[in-house]
Design a protein around this motif. Structure first.
Motif, PDB file in Angstrom:
ATOM      1  N   ARG A   1      -5.433   1.165   2.446  1.00 38.70           N
ATOM      2  CA  ARG A   1      -5.258   0.847   1.027  1.00 38.70           C
ATOM      3  C   ARG A   1      -6.625   0.568   0.402  1.00 38.70           C
ATOM      4  O   ARG A   1      -7.363  -0.299   0.879  1.00 38.70           O
ATOM      5  CB  ARG A   1      -4.356  -0.373   0.877  1.00 38.70           C
TER       6      ARG A   1
ATOM      7  N   HIS B  76       5.166   7.567  -3.192  1.00 40.03           N
ATOM      8  CA  HIS B  76       5.976   6.513  -3.841  1.00 40.03           C
ATOM      9  C   HIS B  76       7.331   7.071  -4.293  1.00 40.03           C
ATOM     10  O   HIS B  76       8.266   6.305  -4.513  1.00 40.03           O
ATOM     11  CB  HIS B  76       5.229   5.908  -5.029  1.00 40.03           C
TER      12      HIS B  76
ATOM     13  N   THR C  39       0.516  10.175   0.877  1.00 36.60           N
ATOM     14  CA  THR C  39      -0.493   9.663  -0.054  1.00 36.60           C
ATOM     15  C   THR C  39       0.141   9.221  -1.358  1.00 36.60           C
ATOM     16  O   THR C  39       1.168   9.767  -1.785  1.00 36.60           O
ATOM     17  CB  THR C  39      -1.531  10.746  -0.414  1.00 36.60           C
TER      18      THR C  39
ATOM     19  N   LYS D 241       3.216  -3.586  -3.340  1.00 34.84           N
ATOM     20  CA  LYS D 241       3.442  -4.017  -1.951  1.00 34.84           C
ATOM     21  C   LYS D 241       4.887  -3.733  -1.533  1.00 34.84           C
ATOM     22  O   LYS D 241       5.154  -3.352  -0.395  1.00 34.84           O
ATOM     23  CB  LYS D 241       3.144  -5.522  -1.809  1.00 34.84           C
TER      24      LYS D 241
ATOM     25  N   ILE E 119      -3.198   4.814   0.376  1.00 33.19           N
ATOM     26  CA  ILE E 119      -3.012   4.384  -1.016  1.00 33.19           C
ATOM     27  C   ILE E 119      -4.390   4.267  -1.657  1.00 33.19           C
ATOM     28  O   ILE E 119      -5.160   3.363  -1.326  1.00 33.19           O
ATOM     29  CB  ILE E 119      -2.277   3.020  -1.074  1.00 33.19           C
ATOM     30  N   GLU E 120      -4.716   5.219  -2.486  1.00 29.49           N
ATOM     31  CA  GLU E 120      -6.031   5.223  -3.138  1.00 29.49           C
ATOM     32  C   GLU E 120      -5.872   5.649  -4.582  1.00 29.49           C
ATOM     33  O   GLU E 120      -4.985   6.435  -4.912  1.00 29.49           O
ATOM     34  CB  GLU E 120      -6.966   6.212  -2.422  1.00 29.49           C
TER      35      GLU E 120
ATOM     36  N   ILE F 150      -1.676   2.093   7.696  1.00 34.52           N
ATOM     37  CA  ILE F 150      -1.867   2.023   6.236  1.00 34.52           C
ATOM     38  C   ILE F 150      -3.340   1.868   5.876  1.00 34.52           C
ATOM     39  O   ILE F 150      -4.034   1.018   6.436  1.00 34.52           O
ATOM     40  CB  ILE F 150      -1.074   0.846   5.659  1.00 34.52           C
TER      41      ILE F 150
ATOM     42  N   ASP G 284      -3.378  -4.933  -5.607  1.00 35.52           N
ATOM     43  CA  ASP G 284      -4.798  -4.897  -5.272  1.00 35.52           C
ATOM     44  C   ASP G 284      -5.435  -6.172  -5.799  1.00 35.52           C
ATOM     45  O   ASP G 284      -5.648  -6.330  -6.996  1.00 35.52           O
ATOM     46  CB  ASP G 284      -5.445  -3.663  -5.934  1.00 35.52           C
TER      47      ASP G 284
ATOM     48  N   GLU H 146       5.210  -0.077  -0.832  1.00 33.58           N
ATOM     49  CA  GLU H 146       4.502   0.192   0.428  1.00 33.58           C
ATOM     50  C   GLU H 146       5.398  -0.173   1.624  1.00 33.58           C
ATOM     51  O   GLU H 146       5.572   0.626   2.547  1.00 33.58           O
ATOM     52  CB  GLU H 146       3.208  -0.629   0.468  1.00 33.58           C
TER      53      GLU H 146
END
Lengths: 323, 671
Positions: free
Chosen positions: B198, B142, B174, B180, B39-40, B196, B457, B183
């Motif tokens: 992140r 996602h 990706t 959350k 997750i970026e 994971i 985040d 995820e």
């Protein structure tokens, strides 16, 4: 098992590995060593050799097959997406009757669609010629009706003649049925359309043991016959000639002491039914009733024939480790 | 492989000196055959995390991506670097796709991008049995979660596939936007052994603004006055396709170079517009959110939303396309209090009523049918049907099977009952997300922090570049001059009726207004269904204005009008008035010779088209030969009636058939 489907497809279709060889291997890793099929494929070549006494060629076969697992994952996903289920021989869903009847010759993997619970129910097979006579078809209808009344599943092979009559009759009498395909399960489109209602109502189960995309072939039709016989506790023969699938299936069954009922033909009929009765099959009338005082066979001959066969072909040559 | 060895190859092949730590960590795991969820944020360089291992590993890497633009873009870049990459998608011809699949089978391709929907394609499935697969990548992961902002049912099959892949075959998923909850859902669906990684989501080059307005006109005015003052080029996102048209026409009216874009355009136009965007051809592209996902344009300098998105995740994803080069980018959101009605309607109307689900289930239980047959049998709109189908498949009540090469829906024996509680839960979750988006408008804290917190985040960075943290708030000043401009614009803006088709002499027509604009729709409704009398003169004037705009001085031989189903002589009387004014003869000979249902009661285009098929006759057909005809109706909805009349009149030899209507509907209008 679901996540292991790709492994099972890979193992079950190892080229030139017969069922006996496959089942021996499965017994070793699954029952003796308590390994999942996934764990078995993670073993090193050395372990395959030393722990499983596999020869060089077998290891090479397995190595090659291992590369195909990702490809079979795609196939497995397609199968599951379309509602097919894969039942390996280690699964509790696997037919106990089939395992008991065929032992080491039982197929390692079944591809099925429909109500899998049918596999555990009491079952009969009705077999016979593709060009069956009207009497044979009548017989088939009566046996199917009786099976329906007794809540027994009718196993048939989806060929013309007796097979299709057996299926149509049991459907008509609202009983349950197993169709054993002479082809890969993904090539049975029109059949799935035709028996849609019966399948979704849980009355029909379709089975294939072949690679899912394999088209119909004569060899597959022959290879399918033992599965039909194996899935049934009792076998009813409507009509047999002196060669072909029905004949060899019944002879093989008699050797293995299977309960096989053969229709007593009328005197004008040209069938090999009397010969099968001579060889130990149980004669029945048009309605499937046993006739103790048959004119075709003396009671003293029958058990002797079977006994003799039993001596030559002990039906349980290897230990049963499947369960 | 050590990092320094890898970086040597990286320099040689990708012309990049070194990896970021998180990139290398990911690649290292991939090379060890592990499964990773990465997750970026956009611009981080997620693609390199699979492109690099793809060239190291033996065999082909398959990337499932829902974004055709991204596929094209990345394939182009990889090919420039000399890496054999291709994509298979619906924009290419079947021949092109077949060729590429063939090359993949024979090992000539290292990286193959493919849409998840392709899992339904037999040729592709056949090819998968022969490829030497080295890795599977699930891009925009996602999309696998119904709790995400962009759930796509086709991803369900990808999840099942991943579960079936053997241990040791690397899998990378990706995404730039996973809360959350999403995820956790991805991890749960893809199986436990997913590692994971992140990263932080802060975009500190963004300058974020919210402009509160009272009306749609204020948005038009501010943009008219200011868009050219913004640096560089950018994207203007609207809420609906119709709005892309309205804003495009407004900029056209003001001579501001812009271009409209939406998912309904043909692929050639879409590609051309995407290329134009890359080359800064226009000040802005005006689009629904169909544009931009996956487009790797580093210097998008502004992104403006005229309509509030459904959730902070949607918003973060859409603005994420700006300023990938790290230089300042302007991020502007307009908000008028009534704007929330559109996303509310999406949420409320997102699912058809339960009895429609039951209807579909009952038809599927009766017979193995395809989508088209089921749509006809159930009288459902195609998009409603597809929602139902996706939900029923998701709940394992039905499944799609292939029977003799065609897709049918099959009832799953012993299927569970329809679970409607999950719909309620999803609706509640979406309403909550919308409220959080509205909270973004109202918040007095750092807007970037607000978005990052929402996305899970919680890195304690403080971004100070928004109108809450130092930048001047923007207000709209409305002047008489601009009010006049808006009025002038409205007086000359008419929707086009797109009906041209090969083999028909029907030409694209015009309507005087959209049904829902100002009071046009309500007036029509009153006259038609509440005995409100003939259509009033203002509609006549507006329609004549539209006629002149579209057809100017074009000569017409004859006026015909669409014979009514129920509403009496309204259209006839209207057409007589137009005939009087334009001095074009009118004929009353076009009649309906079979009983039809009211089109508005039929939910889908198949039934509408069936309903009017062969329904019209002209009493003296010979007199139409070679004629130029104006065909008048009150409301243009699906266009099925006009198209059928066009087809019929073409057959009778009419030279040109030009439609003119009072209003054109947009999806969802209640007539």
């Amino acid at each position: 098992m679901n996540n292991e489907a790709a492994y099972w497809i890979t193992l079950a279709h190892l080229p030139k590995w017969g069922y006996v060889k496959l089942n021996n291997l499965i017994i070793r890793f699954f029952h003796e060593n308590n390994l999942s099929i996934e764990a078995f494929f993670q073993l090193s070549e050395q372990e395959w050799k030393s722990d499983y006494n596999l020869e060089y060629k077998d290891v090479e076969d397995l190595k090659k097959a291992k590369n195909d697992i990702p490809n079979h994952a795609f196939l497995a996903e397609t199968l599951m997406n379309e509602g097919y289920e894969l039942i390996p021989i280690t699964s509790p869903l696997y037919s106990k009757t089939l395992k008991e009847n065929l032992k080491y010759n039982a197929p390692s993997l079944l591809y099925v669609k429909g109500n899998t619970a049918i596999l555990q129910e009491d079952s009969i097979a009705i077999v016979g010629s593709r060009n069956a006579s009207a009497l044979s078809l009548d017989f088939t209808d009566h046996i199917a009706k009786k099976a329906g009344e007794e809540n027994k599943v009718v196993v048939s092979g989806f060929a013309k003649g007796v097979d299709l009559k057996a299926l149509d009759s049991i459907i008509q009498y609202r009983g349950k049925s197993i169709i054993v395909l002479p082809q890969g399960i993904m090539t049975f489109g029109s059949g799935f359309r035709k028996y849609y209602q019966q399948i979704i109502n849980g009355n029909v189960l379709v089975i294939s043991t072949f690679f899912p995309k394999a088209p119909w072939q004569a060899e597959l039709a022959m290879a399918r016959n033992p599965i039909i016989y194996g899935l049934a506790s009792e076998i009813y023969v409507a009509e047999s000639s002196e060669k072909g699938g029905t004949w060899s299936g019944v002879i093989d069954g008699l050797r293995k002491n299977r309960k096989i009922f053969v229709r007593i033909p009328e005197s004008y009929e040209l069938t090999a039914n009397p010969l099968l009765i001579q060889k130990g099959a149980i004669p029945v009338d048009l309605f499937g009733n046993r006739t103790p005082d048959t004119h075709l066979l003396s009671e003293s001959e029958k058990p002797q024939a079977i006994k003799a066969n039993n001596k030559k072909n002990p039906n349980n040559p290897q230990p049963t480790l499947f369960d | 492989m050590t990092r320094s060895e890898a970086e040597e190859i990286l320099q040689q092949t990708f012309k990049i000196a070194c990896f970021y730590d998180e990139q290398w960590n990911t690649i290292d795991m991939i090379l060890n055959g592990e499964r990773v969820l990465l997750i970026e944020k956009t611009g981080f360089g997620k693609s390199l995390c699979f492109q690099f291992p793809a060239i190291i590993l033996d065999g082909i890497t398959v990337i499932f991506s829902p974004l055709i633009a991204l596929m094209r873009d990345q394939v182009k870049k990889l090919n420039q670097l000399g890496i054999p990459a291709r994509c298979v998608n619906s924009e290419q011809t079947e021949e092109e796709n077949s060729k590429i699949i063939e090359a993949a089978k024979s090992g000539k391709i290292k990286i193959l991008y493919i849409a998840p929907e392709r899992q339904n394609n037999e040729e592709w499935m056949e090819a998968t049995r022969q490829m030497n697969l080295s890795m599977v990548v699930v891009d925009e992961a996602h999309c696998i979660s119904a709790w995400g902002h962009d759930f796509r049912p086709a991803f369900r099959r990808i999840i099942n596939l991943v579960k079936l892949l053997p241990k040791g075959l690397p899998v990378l998923a990706t995404t730039a936007t996973a809360t959350k909850q999403v995820e956790a859902d991805i991890v749960q669906q893809m199986g436990g052994d997913l590692k994971i990684i992140r990263g932080n989501l802060m975009r500190d080059n963004f300058k974020l603004f919210v402009i509160k307005v009272q009306s749609e006109e204020e948005k038009l005015i501010w943009l008219g006055k200011n868009i050219e003052k913004l640096p560089g080029t950018g994207i203007l996102y609207t809420g609906t396709r119709v709005d892309t048209e309205v804003y495009s026409r407004w900029f056209e009216f003001l001579n501001i170079p812009s271009m409209g874009y939406n998912a309904g355009l043909d692929s050639e136009s879409r590609i051309a517009i995407e290329e134009g965007l890359m080359q800064n051809k226009w000040k802005c592209v005006i689009s629904t959110n169909a544009l931009g996902m996956g487009i790797d344009k580093p210097d998008i300098r502004f992104i403006i939303h005229t309509q509030i998105p459904q959730s902070p995740v949607h918003y973060y994803q859409e603005i994420g396309r700006a300023g990938r080069d790290g230089k300042p980018a302007y991020i502007i959101l307009f908000y008028a209090p009534e704007d929330k009605r559109l996303p509310e309607a999406f949420i409320e109307g997102g699912r058809p009523s339960i009895h429609k689900y039951e209807k579909v289930i009952s038809e599927i239980k009766k017979d193995l049918l395809g989508e088209r047959e089921l749509i006809k049998k159930t009288n459902l709109k195609q998009n409603q049907f597809r929602i139902i189908k996706a939900d029923l498949m998701d709940q394992k009540i039905v499944r799609e099977v292939t029977i003799d090469r065609s897709k049918k829906l099959e009832y799953v024996p012993g299927a569970p009952k329809l679970n409607t509680q999950i719909f309620e839960a999803l609706r509640a979750s979406k309403t909550d997300d919308l409220n959080q988006m509205i909270e973004y408008v109202e918040t007095s804290q750092s807007r970037m922090n607000y978005l990052c917190n929402f996305l899970g985040d919680s890195t304690p960075n403080i971004a100070e570049s928004c109108d809450n943290t130092g930048l001047k708030k923007i207000q709209v000043i409305v002047t008489d001059e601009w009010i006049q401009k808006i009025e002038d614009f409205h007086g000359q803006y008419f929707p086009i009726l797109e009906v041209e088709k090969k083999g028909s002499n029907l030409v694209n027509g015009i309507a005087s207004s959209y049904y829902g604009f100002s009071n046009v729709g309500t007036t029509l409704h009153r006259c038609k269904y509440e005995n409100g009398g003939d259509y009033p003169d203002f509609l006549l004037k507006l329609t004549l204005k539209a006629f002149r705009k579209q057809y100017g001085q074009d000569p017409f031989d004859l006026i015909l009008y669409v014979p009514p189903t129920k509403s009496g002589n309204l259209v006839k009387n209207f057409a007589i008035k137009i005939s009087d004014i334009l001095q074009i003869p009118i004929s009353h000979q076009l009649i309906k010779h079979k009983v039809t249902k009211e089109q508005k009661n039929l939910e889908n285009a198949y039934l509408k088209s069936d309903n009017v098929k062969e329904a019209f006759r002209y009493q003296n057909p010979d007199e139409l030969f070679g004629k130029t005809i104006l065909i008048i109706d009150d409301i243009f909805d699906s266009g099925a009636t006009i198209k059928e009349i066009g087809r019929y009149l073409t057959k009778l030899g009419a030279f040109k058939i030009a439609p003119l209507t009072i209003a054109k509907t947009v999806g969802g209008d209640k007539l």
